[in-house]
Write a protein that holds these residues in place. Structure first.
Motif, mmCIF file in Angstrom:
data_model
loop_
_atom_site.group_PDB
_atom_site.id
_atom_site.type_symbol
_atom_site.label_atom_id
_atom_site.label_comp_id
_atom_site.label_asym_id
_atom_site.label_seq_id
_atom_site.Cartn_x
_atom_site.Cartn_y
_atom_site.Cartn_z
ATOM 1 N N TYR A 198 0.700 -1.237 -0.672
ATOM 2 C CA TYR A 198 -0.090 0.115 0.229
ATOM 3 C C TYR A 198 1.116 1.181 0.489
ATOM 4 O O TYR A 198 2.434 1.566 0.797
ATOM 5 C CB TYR A 198 -0.820 0.197 1.441
ATOM 6 C CG TYR A 198 -1.986 -0.759 1.016
ATOM 7 C CD1 TYR A 198 -3.331 -0.515 0.485
ATOM 8 C CD2 TYR A 198 -1.825 -2.442 1.454
ATOM 9 C CE1 TYR A 198 -4.487 -1.703 0.267
ATOM 10 C CE2 TYR A 198 -3.687 -3.098 1.369
ATOM 11 C CZ TYR A 198 -4.648 -2.593 0.264
ATOM 12 O OH TYR A 198 -5.155 -3.523 0.432
ATOM 13 N N THR A 200 0.827 6.258 -1.310
ATOM 14 C CA THR A 200 -0.566 6.569 -1.605
ATOM 15 C C THR A 200 -0.505 7.652 -2.656
ATOM 16 O O THR A 200 1.060 7.358 -3.379
ATOM 17 C CB THR A 200 0.404 8.524 -1.066
ATOM 18 O OG1 THR A 200 -0.220 8.441 0.298
ATOM 19 C CG2 THR A 200 -0.581 9.663 -1.964
ATOM 20 N N ASP A 201 -1.559 6.488 -4.171
ATOM 21 C CA ASP A 201 -0.987 6.879 -5.244
ATOM 22 C C ASP A 201 -0.849 8.483 -5.392
ATOM 23 O O ASP A 201 -1.276 9.601 -5.608
ATOM 24 C CB ASP A 201 -3.083 6.857 -6.154
ATOM 25 C CG ASP A 201 -2.463 6.441 -7.142
ATOM 26 O OD1 ASP A 201 -2.605 7.486 -7.974
ATOM 27 O OD2 ASP A 201 -2.658 5.393 -7.870
ATOM 28 N N SER A 204 -4.192 10.791 -7.944
ATOM 29 C CA SER A 204 -5.366 10.605 -7.242
ATOM 30 C C SER A 204 -4.945 11.098 -5.656
ATOM 31 O O SER A 204 -5.967 11.831 -5.182
ATOM 32 C CB SER A 204 -6.009 9.350 -6.823
ATOM 33 O OG SER A 204 -5.244 8.378 -6.513
ATOM 34 N N GLY A 205 -3.536 10.882 -5.130
ATOM 35 C CA GLY A 205 -3.582 10.771 -3.840
ATOM 36 C C GLY A 205 -4.186 10.198 -2.363
ATOM 37 O O GLY A 205 -4.183 9.863 -1.409
ATOM 38 N N ARG A 206 -4.771 8.605 -3.232
ATOM 39 C CA ARG A 206 -5.238 8.008 -1.961
ATOM 40 C C ARG A 206 -4.394 6.613 -2.102
ATOM 41 O O ARG A 206 -3.476 6.175 -2.615
ATOM 42 C CB ARG A 206 -7.032 7.537 -2.719
ATOM 43 C CG ARG A 206 -7.968 8.400 -3.248
ATOM 44 C CD ARG A 206 -8.280 7.686 -3.280
ATOM 45 N NE ARG A 206 -9.126 7.834 -5.058
ATOM 46 C CZ ARG A 206 -9.891 6.672 -5.411
ATOM 47 N NH1 ARG A 206 -11.432 6.992 -5.199
ATOM 48 N NH2 ARG A 206 -9.610 6.643 -7.149
ATOM 49 N N ARG A 207 -4.768 5.356 -0.913
ATOM 50 C CA ARG A 207 -4.114 5.089 -0.839
ATOM 51 C C ARG A 207 -4.508 3.572 -1.554
ATOM 52 O O ARG A 207 -6.275 3.021 -0.927
ATOM 53 C CB ARG A 207 -4.558 5.091 1.388
ATOM 54 C CG ARG A 207 -3.659 3.126 1.792
ATOM 55 C CD ARG A 207 -3.089 3.388 2.979
ATOM 56 N NE ARG A 207 -2.623 2.471 3.664
ATOM 57 C CZ ARG A 207 -1.543 2.297 3.925
ATOM 58 N NH1 ARG A 207 -0.726 3.059 3.526
ATOM 59 N NH2 ARG A 207 -1.330 1.215 4.034
ATOM 60 N N THR A 208 -3.493 3.271 -2.532
ATOM 61 C CA THR A 208 -3.595 1.772 -2.507
ATOM 62 C C THR A 208 -2.809 1.136 -3.262
ATOM 63 O O THR A 208 -1.856 1.506 -2.329
ATOM 64 C CB THR A 208 -3.912 2.084 -4.275
ATOM 65 O OG1 THR A 208 -2.947 3.123 -5.057
ATOM 66 C CG2 THR A 208 -5.392 3.507 -4.972
#
Length: 312
Positions: A198, A200-201, A204-208
């Motif tokens: 995991y 930070t994308d 997108s800045g989201r956790r992926t």
């Protein structure tokens, strides 16, 4: 002396009178005829016999000389052939020595169990005894020692060839397994810029979940296959940009994404360490790097353990 000759047809007769000298000459003639005949009969066979014997001896001597020449020629040829066979035997022994040394060296390199391949020793043979030979009254044929030595040497060479053939097949399989063994990094120069797991994308800045490992480097640098295999994808793919996928068998495959140029095509067979693409920033990427993924039985796994591996 008076001699009368009578003709039977006409009854005419003639008479001759011989004096003393004529009677003496006639008597000598009548007496010499049988004596001469006897002398010729006694001496003629002896002369013919002497001539026959001389010719026969001469012919026999000539035949004997010819036979002796043939014997000398055959003896010389036999000696030359024996010398040639001796040289050939020495060459075969030298070849056998080299085969033994090669076999022992290959056995050591292959790290085989001790005793699995026994070079330098006589081949193990056996079998049931032939009752026809054991029960017979006559002894079996025994070849000369020279021929027996050649036969033994031939058997040893055949045994070594069989062992080397088996060893070659074994090493070929091992080499193929080593080639298919996934190990190392997909680049020759560069550094790891993002790990598996995991994060930070960057878009997108989201956790992926990042399902691969990124290696950054200079644009256009080599991207290499980490194992031998067959190319099952070599073109643009959503998110990956220019992608190369290699199937390594045994349920393993690898992916190499974001390339600027592909060096292989679909169906190509690649070797371990072969250049398959050039590093780029195609697809969903922020800069030159290669996105590296490992699949095991169609499931993505962390490439870290394979990257840290060393070749077998």
């Amino acid at each position: 002396m008076k001699v009368i000759l009578v003709n039977e047809r006409g009854g005419v007769s003639r008479s001759f009178n011989f004096g003393g000298l004529s009677k003496a000459l006639l008597g000598l003639c009548l007496l010499g005829l049988p004596v001469g005949a006897l002398w010729i009969g006694a001496n003629l066979p002896a002369a013919e016999s002497d001539v026959f014997d001389a010719r026969a001896v001469k012919a026999w001597n000539k035949a004997l000389r010819k036979q002796q020449e043939q014997i000398d020629t055959a003896d010389q040829q036999a000696r030359e052939q024996l010398t040639a066979l001796t040289v050939k035997l020495a060459e075969m022994q030298a070849r056998l020595t080299r085969l033994d040394a090669l076999g022992e060296r290959l056995t050591t390199i292959a790290k085989l169990d001790e005793g699995e391949f026994q070079f330098g020793s006589m081949p193990a043979v056996g079998g049931p005894e032939d009752p026809g030979i054991a029960g017979g009254s006559e002894l079996p044929y025994q070849p000369p020692e020279f021929l027996e030595a050649i036969g033994d040497l031939s058997n040893q060479i055949e045994d070594r060839q069989m062992q080397l053939s088996t060893l070659d097949s074994l090493m070929a399989r091992r080499q193929l397994q080593d080639e298919q063994f996934i190990a190392g990094r997909p680049i020759n120069r560069g550094w790891m810029s993002s790990r598996y797991g995991y994060r930070t994308d960057p878009f997108s800045g989201r956790r992926t979940l990042h399902k691969g490992v990124d290696f950054a480097g200079k644009k256009g640098s080599d991207v290499v296959s980490v194992a031998a295999g067959v190319v099952t994808w070599a073109e643009e793919r959503s998110g990956y940009g220019q992608l190369v996928e290699v199937n390594h068998g045994n349920g393993y495959k690898t992916r190499y994404g974001h390339n600027s140029e592909l060096k292989v095509g679909l169906g190509d067979v690649v070797k371990k360490g072969q250049v398959i693409a050039l590093m780029g920033s195609s697809g969903r990427s922020t800069g030159p790097h290669v996105h590296f993924e490992v699949f095991k039985n169609d499931r993505q796994v962390d490439p870290a353990s394979y990257i840290r591996r060393t070749g077998r």
